[in-house]
Design a protein around this motif. Structure first.
Motif, PDB file in Angstrom:
ATOM      1  N   PRO A 250      33.191  34.033  43.259  1.00  0.00           N
ATOM      2  CA  PRO A 250      32.096  33.052  43.255  1.00  0.00           C
ATOM      3  C   PRO A 250      31.955  32.385  41.890  1.00  0.00           C
ATOM      4  N   THR A 251      31.754  31.073  41.888  1.00  0.00           N
ATOM      5  CA  THR A 251      31.621  30.342  40.625  1.00  0.00           C
ATOM      6  C   THR A 251      30.238  30.517  40.011  1.00  0.00           C
ATOM      7  N   GLU A 252      29.288  30.980  40.807  1.00  0.00           N
ATOM      8  CA  GLU A 252      27.951  31.240  40.286  1.00  0.00           C
ATOM      9  C   GLU A 252      27.267  32.302  41.142  1.00  0.00           C
ATOM     10  N   GLY A 253      26.237  32.908  40.599  1.00  0.00           N
ATOM     11  CA  GLY A 253      25.511  33.933  41.337  1.00  0.00           C
ATOM     12  C   GLY A 253      26.152  35.297  41.198  1.00  0.00           C
ATOM     13  N   ALA A 254      25.374  36.317  41.521  1.00  0.00           N
ATOM     14  CA  ALA A 254      25.831  37.693  41.374  1.00  0.00           C
ATOM     15  C   ALA A 254      26.793  38.106  42.481  1.00  0.00           C
ATOM     16  N   ALA A 255      27.688  39.004  42.142  1.00  0.00           N
ATOM     17  CA  ALA A 255      28.632  39.572  43.110  1.00  0.00           C
ATOM     18  C   ALA A 255      29.214  40.839  42.511  1.00  0.00           C
ATOM     19  N   ILE A 256      29.667  41.732  43.384  1.00  0.00           N
ATOM     20  CA  ILE A 256      30.357  42.941  42.956  1.00  0.00           C
ATOM     21  C   ILE A 256      31.849  42.750  43.158  1.00  0.00           C
ATOM     22  N   LEU A 257      32.635  43.020  42.130  1.00  0.00           N
ATOM     23  CA  LEU A 257      34.092  43.028  42.251  1.00  0.00           C
ATOM     24  C   LEU A 257      34.504  44.482  42.430  1.00  0.00           C
ATOM     25  N   ALA A 258      34.963  44.815  43.631  1.00  0.00           N
ATOM     26  CA  ALA A 258      35.342  46.195  43.963  1.00  0.00           C
ATOM     27  C   ALA A 258      36.843  46.352  43.828  1.00  0.00           C
ATOM     28  N   SER A 259      37.274  47.154  42.884  1.00  0.00           N
ATOM     29  CA  SER A 259      38.705  47.250  42.573  1.00  0.00           C
ATOM     30  C   SER A 259      39.266  48.649  42.797  1.00  0.00           C
ATOM     31  N   ASN A 260      40.548  48.700  43.171  1.00  0.00           N
ATOM     32  CA  ASN A 260      41.260  49.968  43.106  1.00  0.00           C
ATOM     33  C   ASN A 260      41.375  50.356  41.631  1.00  0.00           C
ATOM     34  N   HIS A 261      41.760  51.577  41.352  1.00  0.00           N
ATOM     35  CA  HIS A 261      41.747  52.030  39.960  1.00  0.00           C
ATOM     36  C   HIS A 261      42.999  52.844  39.661  1.00  0.00           C
ATOM     37  N   LEU A 262      43.966  52.193  39.033  1.00  0.00           N
ATOM     38  CA  LEU A 262      45.239  52.828  38.728  1.00  0.00           C
ATOM     39  C   LEU A 262      45.369  53.245  37.272  1.00  0.00           C
ATOM     40  N   SER A 263      44.608  52.587  36.403  1.00  0.00           N
ATOM     41  CA  SER A 263      44.822  52.774  34.977  1.00  0.00           C
ATOM     42  C   SER A 263      43.566  52.450  34.178  1.00  0.00           C
ATOM     43  N   PHE A 264      43.480  53.041  33.007  1.00  0.00           N
ATOM     44  CA  PHE A 264      42.431  52.698  32.042  1.00  0.00           C
ATOM     45  C   PHE A 264      42.422  51.192  31.776  1.00  0.00           C
ATOM     46  N   SER A 265      43.592  50.579  31.819  1.00  0.00           N
ATOM     47  CA  SER A 265      43.710  49.162  31.477  1.00  0.00           C
ATOM     48  C   SER A 265      43.149  48.224  32.538  1.00  0.00           C
ATOM     49  N   ASP A 266      42.815  48.730  33.728  1.00  0.00           N
ATOM     50  CA  ASP A 266      42.211  47.878  34.764  1.00  0.00           C
ATOM     51  C   ASP A 266      40.946  47.198  34.240  1.00  0.00           C
ATOM     52  N   SER A 267      40.163  47.945  33.471  1.00  0.00           N
ATOM     53  CA  SER A 267      38.892  47.437  32.957  1.00  0.00           C
ATOM     54  C   SER A 267      39.087  46.428  31.837  1.00  0.00           C
ATOM     55  N   ILE A 268      40.320  46.260  31.404  1.00  0.00           N
ATOM     56  CA  ILE A 268      40.629  45.296  30.349  1.00  0.00           C
ATOM     57  C   ILE A 268      41.191  44.014  30.947  1.00  0.00           C
ATOM     58  N   PHE A 269      42.168  44.157  31.822  1.00  0.00           N
ATOM     59  CA  PHE A 269      42.843  42.983  32.373  1.00  0.00           C
ATOM     60  C   PHE A 269      41.932  42.126  33.254  1.00  0.00           C
ATOM     61  N   LEU A 270      41.150  42.763  34.116  1.00  0.00           N
ATOM     62  CA  LEU A 270      40.335  41.977  35.044  1.00  0.00           C
ATOM     63  C   LEU A 270      39.298  41.106  34.329  1.00  0.00           C
ATOM     64  N   PRO A 271      38.481  41.643  33.425  1.00  0.00           N
ATOM     65  CA  PRO A 271      37.513  40.777  32.736  1.00  0.00           C
ATOM     66  C   PRO A 271      38.167  39.650  31.936  1.00  0.00           C
ATOM     67  N   LEU A 272      39.343  39.936  31.379  1.00  0.00           N
ATOM     68  CA  LEU A 272      40.006  38.917  30.564  1.00  0.00           C
ATOM     69  C   LEU A 272      40.649  37.810  31.392  1.00  0.00           C
ATOM     70  N   MET A 273      40.874  38.083  32.674  1.00  0.00           N
ATOM     71  CA  MET A 273      41.586  37.120  33.506  1.00  0.00           C
ATOM     72  C   MET A 273      40.672  36.233  34.348  1.00  0.00           C
ATOM     73  N   ILE A 274      39.394  36.517  34.378  1.00  0.00           N
ATOM     74  CA  ILE A 274      38.503  35.661  35.158  1.00  0.00           C
ATOM     75  C   ILE A 274      37.678  34.795  34.215  1.00  0.00           C
ATOM     76  N   ASP A 275      37.239  33.656  34.726  1.00  0.00           N
ATOM     77  CA  ASP A 275      36.563  32.667  33.894  1.00  0.00           C
ATOM     78  C   ASP A 275      35.105  33.022  33.611  1.00  0.00           C
ATOM     79  N   ARG A 276      34.487  33.816  34.483  1.00  0.00           N
ATOM     80  CA  ARG A 276      33.092  34.187  34.293  1.00  0.00           C
ATOM     81  C   ARG A 276      32.960  35.493  33.526  1.00  0.00           C
ATOM     82  N   ARG A 277      31.812  35.664  32.937  1.00  0.00           N
ATOM     83  CA  ARG A 277      31.529  36.936  32.281  1.00  0.00           C
ATOM     84  C   ARG A 277      31.294  38.003  33.345  1.00  0.00           C
ATOM     85  N   MET A 278      31.810  39.195  33.117  1.00  0.00           N
ATOM     86  CA  MET A 278      31.582  40.299  34.032  1.00  0.00           C
ATOM     87  C   MET A 278      31.414  41.584  33.234  1.00  0.00           C
TER      88      MET A 278
END
Length: 237
Positions: free
Chosen positions: A30-58
């Protein structure tokens, strides 16, 4: 200001240049408004790559231990987690779990994106495991959509137990948002919470085609730890 500076000027460009992450389904965020991004979890680095790759703050809810280290290393770790949108929480259970829920609801109440790992912990072997119902309760209480996210090859880049990442390419697949408005007002029904959580896990399974096992990842980790402890005395002889 600090978050944006680190994401777009300091950390983000370096990580993108080294790992060349790719993303499919960006339009599903979503380009605006709240939402939950539900992710699988394979690595410590998941929490790094996802926020850096999307345009909105999360924000991700991260265990508080990452923010309490001492000395220069502790300071650097704390700054890094803050820069990548992590929020410290106590994961010891009980009242701490309720506090974590409220922290997440606070993020959603501000109209922001919140990242959650439904499995509750990293997969020990790349399998997708049974989801915890906290994500369902949060989605229903905040009345927000849930966007399934699959991280690809992050476990190969930074396996569990490895302190420094290997250079490799990682990917992110974003699925279509899931609408649970039909369950509005039913966040106190444990059967509804299980149904919603299972629907999220089915979406992740279909999106990423991981092998699925209907058991908690924490249970599997406990089994592995017990098995390793049982082998330890034998290895000394």
């Amino acid at each position: 200001m600090f978050y944006w500076l680190m994401k777009y000027v300091v950390i983000g460009p370096v990580i993108k240049a080294i790992f060349r992450p790719w993303m499919v389904g960006r339009r599903n965020i979503p380009t605006e408004g709240a939402a939950i991004l539900a992710s699988n979890h394979l690595s410590f680095s998941d929490s790094i790559f996802l926020p850096l790759m999307i345009d909105r703050r999360m924000a991700f809810l991260a265990k508080s231990d990452y923010f309490t280290g001492k000395g220069i290393k502790g300071w650097a770790t704390r700054m890094f987690f803050t820069a990548t949108g992590q929020l410290p929480i106590d994961r010891s259970g009980g009242k701490a779990s309720e506090a974590s829920l409220n922290t997440g609801l606070g993020v959603l109440g501000r109209g922001e994106l919140l990242g959650i790992y439904p499995e509750g912990t990293r997969s020990p072997d790349g399998t997708l495991y049974r989801g915890r119902t906290g994500i369902a309760r949060m989605a229903l209480e905040a009345r927000v959509p849930v966007v399934p996210v699959v991280m690809v090859d992050t476990g190969a880049v930074m396996p569990i137990g490895q302190r420094l990442p290997r250079v490799g390419r990682v990917g992110i697949v974003i699925g279509e948002p899931l609408d649970f408005s039909r369950f509005e007002g039913m966040e106190g029904d444990r059967y509804v919470l299980r149904s919603v959580t299972d629907e999220i896990m089915v979406a992740l399974h279909r999106l990423g085609e991981q092998r699925y096992e209907d058991v908690y990842a924490s249970t599997v980790k406990d089994r592995l730890a017990t098995a390793q402890a049982a082998k330890a005395p034998a290895s000394r002889h």
